[in-house]
Design a protein around this motif. Structure first.
Motif, PDB file in Angstrom:
ATOM      1  N   CYS A 225       0.858  -1.359  -0.155  1.00 15.13           N
ATOM      2  CA  CYS A 225       0.160  -0.062   0.052  1.00 15.13           C
ATOM      3  C   CYS A 225       1.081   0.994  -0.314  1.00 15.13           C
ATOM      4  N   PHE A 226       1.653   1.600   0.866  1.00 12.86           N
ATOM      5  CA  PHE A 226       2.743   2.412   0.638  1.00 12.86           C
ATOM      6  C   PHE A 226       3.532   2.721   0.058  1.00 12.86           C
ATOM      7  N   ILE A 227       4.216   1.084  -0.933  1.00 12.38           N
ATOM      8  CA  ILE A 227       4.590   2.220  -2.364  1.00 12.38           C
ATOM      9  C   ILE A 227       4.056   1.848  -3.426  1.00 12.38           C
ATOM     10  N   LEU A 228       2.470   1.423  -3.110  1.00 12.25           N
ATOM     11  CA  LEU A 228       1.488   2.199  -4.625  1.00 12.25           C
ATOM     12  C   LEU A 228       0.813   3.493  -5.026  1.00 12.25           C
ATOM     13  N   GLN A 360       9.163 -15.680 -10.847  1.00 13.51           N
ATOM     14  CA  GLN A 360       9.470 -15.558  -9.318  1.00 13.51           C
ATOM     15  C   GLN A 360      10.489 -14.766  -9.199  1.00 13.51           C
ATOM     16  N   TRP A 361      11.447 -14.363 -10.499  1.00 10.66           N
ATOM     17  CA  TRP A 361      12.382 -13.698 -10.386  1.00 10.66           C
ATOM     18  C   TRP A 361      11.524 -12.011 -11.220  1.00 10.66           C
ATOM     19  N   LEU A 362      10.333 -12.480 -11.731  1.00 11.90           N
ATOM     20  CA  LEU A 362      10.163 -11.332 -11.979  1.00 11.90           C
ATOM     21  C   LEU A 362       9.348 -10.190 -11.470  1.00 11.90           C
ATOM     22  N   ALA A 363       9.311 -10.577 -10.066  1.00 11.04           N
ATOM     23  CA  ALA A 363       8.714 -10.129  -9.080  1.00 11.04           C
ATOM     24  C   ALA A 363       9.746  -9.472  -8.603  1.00 11.04           C
ATOM     25  N   ILE A 364      10.865  -9.581  -8.215  1.00 10.88           N
ATOM     26  CA  ILE A 364      11.858  -8.183  -8.501  1.00 10.88           C
ATOM     27  C   ILE A 364      11.412  -6.965  -9.299  1.00 10.88           C
ATOM     28  N   ASN A 449      10.658 -20.443   0.013  1.00 10.39           N
ATOM     29  CA  ASN A 449      10.203 -19.917  -1.141  1.00 10.39           C
ATOM     30  C   ASN A 449      10.219 -19.240  -1.706  1.00 10.39           C
ATOM     31  N   VAL A 450       9.956 -17.918  -0.864  1.00  8.38           N
ATOM     32  CA  VAL A 450       9.088 -16.332  -1.904  1.00  8.38           C
ATOM     33  C   VAL A 450       9.802 -15.730  -1.291  1.00  8.38           C
ATOM     34  N   LYS A 451      11.572 -16.025  -0.714  1.00 12.49           N
ATOM     35  CA  LYS A 451      12.096 -15.137  -0.344  1.00 12.49           C
ATOM     36  C   LYS A 451      12.932 -14.286  -1.301  1.00 12.49           C
ATOM     37  N   VAL A 452      12.093 -14.103  -2.390  1.00  6.90           N
ATOM     38  CA  VAL A 452      12.633 -13.013  -4.135  1.00  6.90           C
ATOM     39  C   VAL A 452      11.581 -11.928  -3.878  1.00  6.90           C
ATOM     40  N   SER A 453      10.717 -12.769  -4.326  1.00  4.83           N
ATOM     41  CA  SER A 453       9.457 -11.904  -3.220  1.00  4.83           C
ATOM     42  C   SER A 453       9.931 -10.840  -2.403  1.00  4.83           C
ATOM     43  N   ILE A 454       9.795 -11.434  -1.114  1.00  9.58           N
ATOM     44  CA  ILE A 454      10.072 -10.596  -0.133  1.00  9.58           C
ATOM     45  C   ILE A 454      10.773  -9.417   0.028  1.00  9.58           C
ATOM     46  N   LEU A 458      10.708  -5.771   0.049  1.00  8.94           N
ATOM     47  CA  LEU A 458      11.542  -4.759   0.390  1.00  8.94           C
ATOM     48  C   LEU A 458      12.559  -3.279   0.372  1.00  8.94           C
ATOM     49  N   SER A 459      12.572  -3.600  -0.998  1.00 11.86           N
ATOM     50  CA  SER A 459      13.839  -2.986  -2.000  1.00 11.86           C
ATOM     51  C   SER A 459      12.953  -1.873  -2.651  1.00 11.86           C
ATOM     52  N   TRP A 460      11.434  -2.960  -3.588  1.00  9.25           N
ATOM     53  CA  TRP A 460      10.812  -1.601  -3.547  1.00  9.25           C
ATOM     54  C   TRP A 460      10.012  -0.450  -2.639  1.00  9.25           C
ATOM     55  N   PHE A 461       9.569  -0.646  -1.821  1.00  3.69           N
ATOM     56  CA  PHE A 461       9.242  -0.209  -0.425  1.00  3.69           C
ATOM     57  C   PHE A 461      10.756   1.308  -0.050  1.00  3.69           C
TER      58      PHE A 461
END
Lengths: 478, 231
Positions: A225-228, A360-364, A449-454, A458-461
């Motif tokens: 929500c903050f990111i968006l 998964q990687w596109l989540a970056i 399993n979703v460390k890339v997403s986490i 965080l990076s996007w924030f």
């Protein structure tokens, strides 16, 4: 940056939004969606009662068998039912497309059946209305709709100049409006999270670990929500008209929410092809046959095996063996076929994982995708959770088959003339073999399993904050 | 009170302002006339600190704008051509927000008195700004300037689009502000209003101040002739 000014601007932004009638229409729409989604979620989760009942019935049926030959019991088999995670009320994930019950028997790895999709019209593929879906798809649109003109409209009508001459700094204006927008978007999330809290509180099977998962969901959705909100304010700052800002944000939504996820799945499936069900089965059959045919007395592999067993036990016929050779043979065959199946299944899963890896990687680069992956995994409704069930079911099936084989070896007479052993095993033995107990993937594993997403969220924030700081430095009121 | 020294501004290759020298004493109303693109708004933006000058400097009460924006900001207020503010909020809420933004924490009673002083009838104070006429919005803009106790008020074509009655009311408010010691710097196309409210006028053409002087001995017709000859 003065905290006081920041809060004044944030508060004013919220007040201005809530004075508009349009917002109440959005709230109403969201509440209606919430009610429908919550109802569907609870109805789906309620299937657990049926599954628990059926698991119990299968057990009673298993235990209710009379004294029998263990190999008949191995083929009588039992069922393994996959129980839904309590958070599946929130996020259905891929559950509707994966099965939830499998028949377990000797020599054969059956397919997990009874997916929701198989009991519905094809329309299910257009998506279900889960609370997660509403928050992942509809909420971003609402955030964009509320915030697109936050800066650009003030610039267009000269209010921005008044803000600046009243002493507000660019950073305070941007972050103030972004915080206001974030607060509104979090308010929109509240009924959803409140509903889940209520459901979890009233559910009997909820454990502390589920609350931890829920906390992760709350944090992840809040961060997004903050990111968006921050991105919306930045786009509004960088646009030369309100219309352009809205078009840019809608384009972003279309790209990130619709096009990228769907395209990545299609590209993944194109580059990493998977065999059809028939091909998969045929490949296993072929590999099993390479070992030989246990029913053919002249089969070289099984003949050599028999000879070595006879030699090791210093006897000439299988009837003279101290154990039932049929049981031994089936135990050996079960191990071979299970290994072959395991190997093929692993290859298949590797292909599926490769397909998913692209997503998964596109989540970056796509925080929407990151949130989707994280939400599914933590709610126990992702692909890995399903694989975890499959593995447990197969492990149980293998143990069941081997247990029956060992009972046959031990209690079934190898020689019809030997009256010390019978051709049946006591029914007490069925009870001694424990029932299938499905355990969910641990929270740690779900997170890993979703460390890339986490990392992505965080990076996007951090990136979205940096974007606003950069925007404030470069901003002009004219 | 206001000083521009060799002030110039370039937008890329376009020279919007050419070595402007200007001095406006406190308690005066300076009306800047000129065609569109003459450099009036650029001059205001430079005084407001919203633009960085390409050359020269602007001073407010002896403080250079680009050196100490916090101090100069505390002395100024700005009223744009159309005061939009926030349409979903009412006049009082808008005033409260902008007043708090400038660091003041006035009571509701005081804010109501400011809106009334600016000429906005009390029955309109709690109506949504989106329902206000342009003249009523200008009055909220004036109230914002009053709440800040700004010494200098910059106005960018404040009477454009106002009906004669609203213009007259606005002119009266401006005169009252000046009588209280405020300085008004106004960019306008309205020659008659400039003569009526202004104590000094400046005429700009293509970024240069062609004429600057007192309005005392000028009639509107004379100023119009002077304006037409100058541009």
């Amino acid at each position: 940056m003065k905290k006081r000014t920041l809060l004044i601007i944030a508060k004013q932004f919220c007040a201005s939004v809530f004075k508009s009638k349009a917002i109440y229409l959005l709230v109403l729409t969201l509440v209606v969606l919430l009610v429908i989604a919550a109802r569907s979620g609870v109805a789906y989760y309620d299937q657990n009662h049926y599954r628990i009942d059926h698991q119990q019935m299968a057990r009673e049926s298993w235990e209710g068998n009379p004294d029998k030959h263990p190999h008949r019991m191995a083929h009588f088999g039992t069922f393994a039912f996959r129980l839904k995670h309590p958070l599946s009320i929130f996020d259905f994930g891929v559950e509707s497309f994966t099965g939830n019950a499998v028949f377990l028997e000797a020599h054969k790895q059956n397919v997990v059946n009874f997916s929701e999709a198989s009991f519905s019209t094809g329309l299910l593929r257009f998506g279900e209305l889960s609370m997660a879906m509403v928050l992942q798809t509809i909420l971003p649109l609402i955030i964009f709709f509320i915030g697109y003109s936050a800066i650009v409209a003030d610039r267009e009508n000269g209010t921005l100049k008044i803000l600046l001459t009243q002493g507000a700094k660019w950073k305070e204006i941007l972050f103030g409006k972004a915080l206001g927008l974030s607060a509104i978007s979090l308010l929109f999330c509240l009924p959803f999270l409140g509903t889940i809290t209520f459901i979890l509180l009233t559910e009997e099977h909820v454990v502390q670990d589920d609350w931890m998962r829920f906390a992760i969901i709350v944090i992840a959705y809040s961060l997004v929500c903050f990111i968006l909100s921050f991105i919306t304010i930045y786009v509004s700052l960088k646009s030369d008209s309100s219309k352009n800002a809205l078009v840019k944000l809608l384009g972003l939504w279309l790209l990130m929410v619709i096009l990228v996820p769907r395209t990545s799945q299609a590209i993944g499936a194109y580059f990493y092809e998977t065999p059809s069900k028939v091909e998969f089965r045929a490949a296993i059959e072929q590999d099993v046959l390479k070992y030989g045919d246990s029913h053919d007395i002249n089969d070289p592999f099984f003949k050599a095996l028999k000879d070595s067993v006879l030699q090791a036990n210093h006897v000439k016929t299988v009837e003279e063996l101290p154990f039932n050779y049929g049981g031994f043979l089936m135990s050996k065959g079960e191990r071979i076929s299970a290994n072959i199946y395991g190997e093929h299944h692993k290859q298949l899963l590797d292909q599926y994982r490769k397909q998913n890896q692209l997503t998964q990687w596109l989540a970056i680069i796509n925080p929407f995708l990151a949130l989707k992956n994280l939400s599914m995994s933590v709610s126990g409704t992702d692909f890995e959770s399903y694989v975890h069930f499959q593995e447990q079911a197969e492990d149980y099936r293998y143990k069941l088959a081997q247990k029956m084989n060992s009972l046959q070896m031990k209690y079934i007479t190898p020689n019809p003339n030997d009256k010390t052993k019978g051709s049946q095993v006591s029914r007490d033995q069925w009870k001694s073999f424990s029932d299938f107990q499905y355990t969910q993937l641990t929270t740690e594993a779900a997170i890993l399993n979703v460390k890339v997403s986490i990392i992505s969220i965080l990076s996007w924030f951090i990136f979205s904050i940096a974007l606003l700081v950069y925007g404030a430095k470069k901003a002009t009121a004219i | 009170m206001l000083e521009a020294i060799n002030l110039s501004k370039k937008y890329g290759e376009h020279q919007a302002l050419k070595s402007l020298n200007l001095n406006v004493p406190a308690g005066e109303t300076y009306c800047l006339l000129g065609q569109n693109g003459a450099g009036k708004t650029t001059t205001i933006n430079l005084f407001l600190g919203l633009l960085k000058p390409s050359g020269g400097k602007t001073l407010i009460n002896g403080v250079e704008v680009n050196m100490d924006k916090n101090t100069t900001n505390s002395m100024i207020a700005y009223i744009p051509e159309v005061v939009q503010l926030y349409g979903n909020l009412n006049g009082l809420e808008n005033l409260e927000f902008f007043s708090r933004l400038s660091g003041h924490n006035h009571s509701k009673k005081w804010l109501v008195s400011l809106l009334s002083k600016a000429g906005l009838k009390e029955k309109h104070h709690t109506k949504k700004l989106s329902s206000y006429s342009k003249g009523m919005r200008q009055k909220v803009g004036v109230a914002i300037a009053l709440s800040k106790n700004a010494q200098v008020i910059f106005m960018d074509e404040p009477t454009s689009g106002l009906d004669p009655q609203a213009t007259a009311e606005f002119t009266a408010i401006c005169k009252e502000l000046v009588s209280e010691g405020k300085t008004i710097f106004m960019a306008t196309h309205d020659i008659f209003n400039a003569v009526n409210v202004g104590s000094r006028i400046g005429i700009m053409k293509e970024g240069e101040l062609i004429h600057s002087g007192k309005t005392l001995d000028l009639t509107a017709i004379e100023l119009q002739d002077l304006y037409l000859k100058t541009i």
